[in-house]
Design an enzyme around this catalytic site. Sequence first.
Site, mmCIF file in Angstrom:
data_model
loop_
_atom_site.group_PDB
_atom_site.id
_atom_site.type_symbol
_atom_site.label_atom_id
_atom_site.label_comp_id
_atom_site.label_asym_id
_atom_site.label_seq_id
_atom_site.Cartn_x
_atom_site.Cartn_y
_atom_site.Cartn_z
ATOM 1 N N ARG A 63 -5.403 -7.482 -4.018
ATOM 2 C CA ARG A 63 -6.729 -7.644 -4.622
ATOM 3 C C ARG A 63 -6.747 -7.370 -6.127
ATOM 4 O O ARG A 63 -7.231 -8.180 -6.921
ATOM 5 C CB ARG A 63 -7.729 -6.686 -3.941
ATOM 6 C CG ARG A 63 -8.260 -7.175 -2.643
ATOM 7 C CD ARG A 63 -8.556 -5.984 -1.737
ATOM 8 N NE ARG A 63 -7.307 -5.546 -1.185
ATOM 9 C CZ ARG A 63 -6.835 -5.949 -0.007
ATOM 10 N NH1 ARG A 63 -7.557 -6.711 0.755
ATOM 11 N NH2 ARG A 63 -5.644 -5.561 0.407
ATOM 12 N N THR A 64 -6.255 -6.208 -6.514
ATOM 13 C CA THR A 64 -6.442 -5.765 -7.900
ATOM 14 C C THR A 64 -5.678 -6.663 -8.877
ATOM 15 O O THR A 64 -6.235 -7.137 -9.868
ATOM 16 C CB THR A 64 -5.982 -4.300 -8.048
ATOM 17 O OG1 THR A 64 -6.557 -3.540 -6.987
ATOM 18 C CG2 THR A 64 -6.404 -3.721 -9.372
ATOM 19 N N LYS A 91 16.537 -2.691 -13.463
ATOM 20 C CA LYS A 91 17.813 -2.375 -14.153
ATOM 21 C C LYS A 91 17.729 -0.998 -14.808
ATOM 22 O O LYS A 91 18.628 -0.593 -15.535
ATOM 23 C CB LYS A 91 18.091 -3.422 -15.229
ATOM 24 C CG LYS A 91 18.260 -4.833 -14.709
ATOM 25 C CD LYS A 91 18.513 -5.772 -15.892
ATOM 26 C CE LYS A 91 18.235 -7.201 -15.532
ATOM 27 N NZ LYS A 91 18.047 -8.045 -16.720
ATOM 28 N N ARG A 113 -0.458 -0.620 -12.863
ATOM 29 C CA ARG A 113 -0.485 0.230 -11.661
ATOM 30 C C ARG A 113 0.868 0.918 -11.555
ATOM 31 O O ARG A 113 1.905 0.280 -11.711
ATOM 32 C CB ARG A 113 -0.752 -0.606 -10.403
ATOM 33 C CG ARG A 113 -0.620 0.209 -9.124
ATOM 34 C CD ARG A 113 -1.058 -0.557 -7.896
ATOM 35 N NE ARG A 113 -2.504 -0.689 -7.836
ATOM 36 C CZ ARG A 113 -3.157 -1.185 -6.782
ATOM 37 N NH1 ARG A 113 -2.494 -1.595 -5.713
ATOM 38 N NH2 ARG A 113 -4.471 -1.279 -6.795
ATOM 39 N N HIS A 141 -8.652 4.958 -9.816
ATOM 40 C CA HIS A 141 -8.653 3.492 -9.661
ATOM 41 C C HIS A 141 -10.032 3.045 -10.151
ATOM 42 O O HIS A 141 -10.906 2.664 -9.369
ATOM 43 C CB HIS A 141 -8.437 3.152 -8.183
ATOM 44 C CG HIS A 141 -8.110 1.709 -7.895
ATOM 45 N ND1 HIS A 141 -8.239 0.706 -8.837
ATOM 46 C CD2 HIS A 141 -7.670 1.109 -6.758
ATOM 47 C CE1 HIS A 141 -7.887 -0.450 -8.291
ATOM 48 N NE2 HIS A 141 -7.532 -0.223 -7.027
HETATM 49 N N1 CP Z 1 -8.220 -2.036 -3.229
HETATM 50 C C1 CP Z 1 -6.987 -2.266 -3.749
HETATM 51 O O1 CP Z 1 -6.562 -1.605 -4.705
HETATM 52 O O2 CP Z 1 -6.287 -3.251 -3.122
HETATM 53 P P1 CP Z 1 -4.853 -3.783 -3.569
HETATM 54 O O3 CP Z 1 -3.874 -2.659 -3.299
HETATM 55 O O4 CP Z 1 -4.606 -4.989 -2.718
HETATM 56 O O5 CP Z 1 -4.905 -4.101 -5.030
#
Ligand code: CP
Length: 314
Positions: A63-64, A91, A113, A141
Site C-alpha cells: 500500500r504505502t 552489496k 521505510r 508511520h
Molecule cells: N499499511 C501499510 O503500511 O501497508 P503496507 O505495508 O502494504 O505498505
Amino acid sequence: MAKNTTSLRGKDVLGLKDFSKEEIRLVLDTAKGMKDIIHRDIKKVPALRGKSIVTLFYEPSTRTRTSFETAGKYLGADVVNVTAGTSSIIKGESLRDTLYTLQVMGFDAIVMRHKAEGAAAYAAKVADPVIINAGDGAHAHPSQGLLNLFTIEEHKGHLEGLKAAIIGDISHSRVARSDIQGMRKMGIEVHLAGPKTLLPRYLFEEPGIFVHDRIEEAIKDADVINVLRIQLERQKSGLFPSMREYARIFGLNEKRLTLAKDDVLILHPGPMNKGLEISPYVAYGSNSAIQEQVQNGVAVRMALLALTLTGGND
Ligand code: CP
C-alpha cells in the site's frame, strides 16, 4: 472560517508528534481536493511537474510504496523506486551512502521505510531532500495516521469528541503510535486493548488515553475501531499463546461488533490476518472502511508531497 496560514514547505515528515493540529488540518483539507483528482478520467495535474521523488524501501510494502508512487505521478512528478533487495544495499552500501547517492542525483524528496526506529530522523539530519517517513520500526508511520484521520472525518463529518478503540499489538505498532498522536491532537478519545505483553500500561496512560485489559471495554460505544495487524513473529517470541487463543480473546467478530455504536467505522491498516485479529464478516461488512483507507492513502500522500515540495500553491 479563518484561512489556515500554516505551511509545510520543506518540512520532513518524520512523525505526527512533530505535527501541530493546524498542520494536520492543512493536510486533511488539502487531501479532500486531491481525492477529486483521483476520480477524474485524466488523473494528472502539473502541481509537481519538474520535481523528482524516490521511494527507498528497506522493508516490504504494497500500500504505502505504491500509493506514494501513484501520488507523485498523479501530481506530475517523476518517481523512481529503490528496494533493498534489488539495489546496492545488498552489496553492503550504508544508509548514509545510499542517501548521498540519491541526493546528488537531484531528488527533491526521499520517501523511506526502514526497520530501524529513528532511521528517517537520521536521514533528515544527513540528507538535503525532504524526507518522508513511510515507517521506521515500531516508531512511526505518519502518512498512515493521517489517512486514518481523513477516512474517519469523511465518514463522521468531524473528529473532535469521537471515541476510537485501537486493538491488538500496540507495543510493536508504528501505526498505533501515529494513530494515538494524531487522534489526540485532533480531540479524539483513544481506548486501547490488547494482551498485556503487547500493551504495557505505563507507556500509554495519559489524559485522553485509556488502557483496557478486555476488548469489550475498549470497543463499547466506540465510533471507530482500528484493528491492528498481529505480527505473527510475536507468537514465536512467546508474546501471545496461540493464534486461536488470540482470536478468541481479542479478535473483532460479529458478536463483539454489536457492543460498539451502530455506525461504528472499522479500520485496519492492512495487510489483514482474517480470522485472527478480524473476522471476514467484519472486514468486508457494511461498517468497514478498509478499502477506502487504501484509496484515501493516495489522496493523503498527494497532499503530503504537494505541501512539502511546493507548499501546495504552485
Ligand atoms: N499499511 C501499510 O503500511 O501497508 P503496507 O505495508 O502494504 O505498505
